[in-house]
Design a protein around this motif. Structure first.
Motif, short mmCIF file in Angstrom:
data_model
loop_
_atom_site.label_atom_id
_atom_site.label_comp_id
_atom_site.label_asym_id
_atom_site.label_seq_id
_atom_site.Cartn_x
_atom_site.Cartn_y
_atom_site.Cartn_z
N ALA A 372 1.66 11.18 8.83
CA ALA A 372 2.96 10.50 8.73
C ALA A 372 3.23 10.17 7.27
O ALA A 372 2.33 9.72 6.55
N LEU A 373 4.46 10.44 6.83
CA LEU A 373 4.87 10.15 5.46
C LEU A 373 6.13 9.28 5.51
O LEU A 373 7.01 9.54 6.32
N VAL A 374 6.21 8.27 4.64
CA VAL A 374 7.43 7.47 4.53
C VAL A 374 8.07 7.79 3.18
O VAL A 374 7.43 7.67 2.13
N LEU A 375 9.34 8.22 3.21
CA LEU A 375 10.11 8.53 2.01
C LEU A 375 11.19 7.47 1.86
O LEU A 375 11.89 7.17 2.83
N GLU A 376 11.34 6.92 0.66
CA GLU A 376 12.38 5.91 0.44
C GLU A 376 13.24 6.28 -0.74
O GLU A 376 12.76 6.79 -1.76
N LYS A 377 14.51 5.97 -0.58
CA LYS A 377 15.47 6.21 -1.68
C LYS A 377 15.47 4.98 -2.57
O LYS A 377 15.59 3.85 -2.09
N ILE A 378 15.32 5.19 -3.85
CA ILE A 378 15.24 4.08 -4.80
C ILE A 378 16.34 4.24 -5.83
O ILE A 378 16.53 5.31 -6.40
N LYS A 379 17.09 3.16 -6.07
CA LYS A 379 18.15 3.19 -7.09
C LYS A 379 17.52 3.19 -8.48
O LYS A 379 16.53 2.50 -8.70
#
Lengths: 380, 204
Positions: A372-379
């Motif tokens: 499982a991988l968690v990808l997050e969008k970062i400003k």
């Protein structure tokens, strides 16, 4: 752990095109790479699979090199990584760590006059020689989670400051070896596969390669960047060829990846599932997603476009998930008509724009492995 | 914050039809014995009832046997990761599957063989036997790369992704085999470094 692992740049080489943008365009238009394949060297009868046309590959290859001693898989992988390097002049392949992810590599070489090409370390050496790399790339071969595991490894190496840049190269080909094996399992769908659908009856196989640059830094001029903030893998410890009935390993992987990313289950906006379209796999995923409390998030499988590309699949799907985050879009789960698993899932039935912050990518494979991988969008 | 130290608690080598645990030879068979007989002989010394053993391919059998010898009766924590490498992946079984499909008039691919055409199936077998629900990673290199195995295992331990690790090399190529596994934990005699791991690997 303050160092981030950013998904900086990527290329996909698949039947849907030889760049990520061509691939995305096809996905947005619900266009599949799966067709009826008539090729007795692969299987005696017509079957459905996603195949890269040799003449198209050759035409693209001739634009980068004249070598003819390379296999189809090597050309696919090199096309992906060369394109990545060309589009990103700041990427130095000679200082980056290179990880090759593949399930079967050049397995078709067993039937040729050069069976030694089937050794995966020979594949690594071919890529090393062509790219003039100082070190032999690492090779991970962990069934159908290989591509996802390699991304997790890249993240860990970067976060532990072992290196600043990792390039993951993943790929697998259609071969009589894998085709006959999946047919012997009676696991091949008579039409294009239908992940999570009531009418699903097995996989469609596919072939593809991809390259992904994971880095401790980014120089994006866009307003956001995507970072990997959680990863975990876990074995079911249950059965070597059948998924766990309780989704144990996948459930544990999701829990741990969310914990590392410091997220609650309801903060996931979208799940890019494995979704092979075998009856047992999709059911197992539905159970694991519900146990982990993420099942209300929109979910898709991209196998309806690419088929199952084995070691490349989780790599390609992570790349697409990254772009989905940046573009705020959800790709339809192609082939799906009616829910065919025992637990509720929010399957994405048509392309739509939607604001997204966090994606969960999962994969599972023979041997009981899960990632499982968690990808997050970062400003920025 | 100080970095916790890890050690090679136990190690096992199976080479030239001899089995060694922590440097001592515990089983030996004539070098002329077929590999299949040898693995059966090693299994019989374990005094366990595990019928799944007989269904495994030879690569999985070798990994299974080395793990049994390595851990003896110890209960491994669920968070024990498996980090194993080799040179020939699952080619020994791959060739058997390939032989079953080469002739269209004598075409007999078998799911029982095909499932073992993945090197990480061995890790699945070990995970099932010891109920390990942690990471499995199978790496391929031409020779045993103690540097990478150590560095990757340290990564898992330092980031608390694993509590203990079984790492090493389980290679099989036709009848040539080479097996070396080590159990890494917070207690042990040998500090867990690439140099030490390599030293123990070449010991026999």
């Amino acid at each position: 752990m303050s160092r981030q692992a950013y998904l900086v740049a990527d290329t996909i080489v698949s039947p849907l095109g030889f760049s990520t943008s061509e691939n995305l365009e096809s996905l947005r238009n619900h266009q599949t790479g799966i067709t009826a394949v008539h090729d007795p060297t692969l299987w005696a009868d017509t079957f459905y699979a996603a195949r890269i046309q040799n003449d198209q590959l050759q035409a693209a290859w001739q634009q980068i090199a004249t070598n003819t001693d390379l296999t189809k898989l090597e050309k696919m992988m090199l096309l992906a990584v060369c394109k990545l390097a060309k589009e990103n002049p700041s990427l130095d392949l000679t200082t980056a760590k290179i990880i090759i992810a593949t399930t079967k590599g050049n397995i078709d070489a067993l039937a040729t006059a050069h069976p030694e090409k089937a050794y995966l370390h020979n594949l690594a050496k071919q890529l090393q020689n062509f790219l003039a790399l100082p070190a032999t790339p690492l090779v991970v071969s962990n069934a159908c989670i290989s591509g996802g595991l390699a991304i997790a490894v890249a993240k860990r190496m970067i976060q532990a400051a072992q290196c600043d840049d990792v390039v993951v190269i993943g790929g697998d080909i259609l071969s009589s070896f894998t085709t006959s094996g999946f047919f012997s399992f009676q696991a091949v769908s008579p039409q294009a596969c239908k992940p999570f659908c009531k009418h699903r009856s097995g996989v469609s196989l596919g072939e593809a390669a991809a390259a992904l640059w994971v880095s401790a830094t980014h120089s994006t001029t866009n307003e956001s960047v995507v970072a990997l903030t959680g990863d975990a893998t876990a074995n079911d410890a249950n059965h070597i060829s059948g998924p766990s009935r309780t989704g144990e390993g996948l459930y544990i992987s999701i829990q741990k990846a969310l914990d590392e990313a410091n997220l609650m289950s309801d903060q996931i906006d979208y799940i890019s599932a494995h979704g092979t379209a075998t009856p047992f796999n999709d059911e197992m995923e539905a159970i694991a997603f519900n146990r982990a409390g993420v099942a209300t998030a929109p979910v898709n499988s991209l196998k309806g476009y690419y088929g199952h590309t084995l070691g490349a699949s989780a790599l390609i799907e992570t790349i697409i998930a990254k772009h989905a985050l940046l573009e705020n879009e959800l790709i339809a789960s192609l082939g799906f008509q009616e829910l065919g698993v025992s637990q509720p899932l929010a399957i994405i039935t048509s392309y739509q724009k939607q604001s997204l912050q966090r994606v969960l990518k999962t994969a599972s494979g023979f041997g009981g492995c899960n990632v499982a991988l968690v990808l997050e969008k970062i400003k920025v | 914050m100080s970095t916790p130290e890890y050690y090679i608690a136990d190690y096992c080598t199976i080479r030239h039809h001899k089995v060694y645990r922590n440097g001592s030879c515990t089983y030996t068979a004539p070098s002329s014995m077929p590999l299949k007989e040898f693995t059966k002989g090693v299994y019989s010394t374990l005094e366990i009832q595990y019928p799944k053993f007989y269904k495994m391919d030879t690569l999985s059998k070798l990994g299974f046997l080395a793990t049994e010898i390595l851990v003896e009766k110890q209960q491994l924590p669920v968070e024990t990761a498996l980090v194993i490498a080799n040179s020939a992946a699952s080619l020994d079984t791959d060739r058997k599957h390939q032989a079953s499909i080469v002739d269209p008039t004598n075409f007999y691919p078998s799911p029982a063989t095909f499932v073992y055409t993945l090197p990480n199936i061995m890790l699945g077998e070990i995970s099932i036997r010891h109920q390990l629900k942690s990471e499995n990673a199978f790496w391929i290199s031409e020779q045993f790369d103690a540097q990478w195995i150590t560095s990757y295992a340290q990564l898992l331990l330092q980031s608390h992704k694993a509590e203990k690790i079984i790492c090493g090399w389980v290679d099989l190529d036709t009848d040539k085999y080479d097996v070396f596994l080590a159990l890494i934990s917070k207690q042990g005699k040998h500090p867990f470094t690439a140099a030490t791991l390599n030293k123990l690997y070449v010991e026999h």
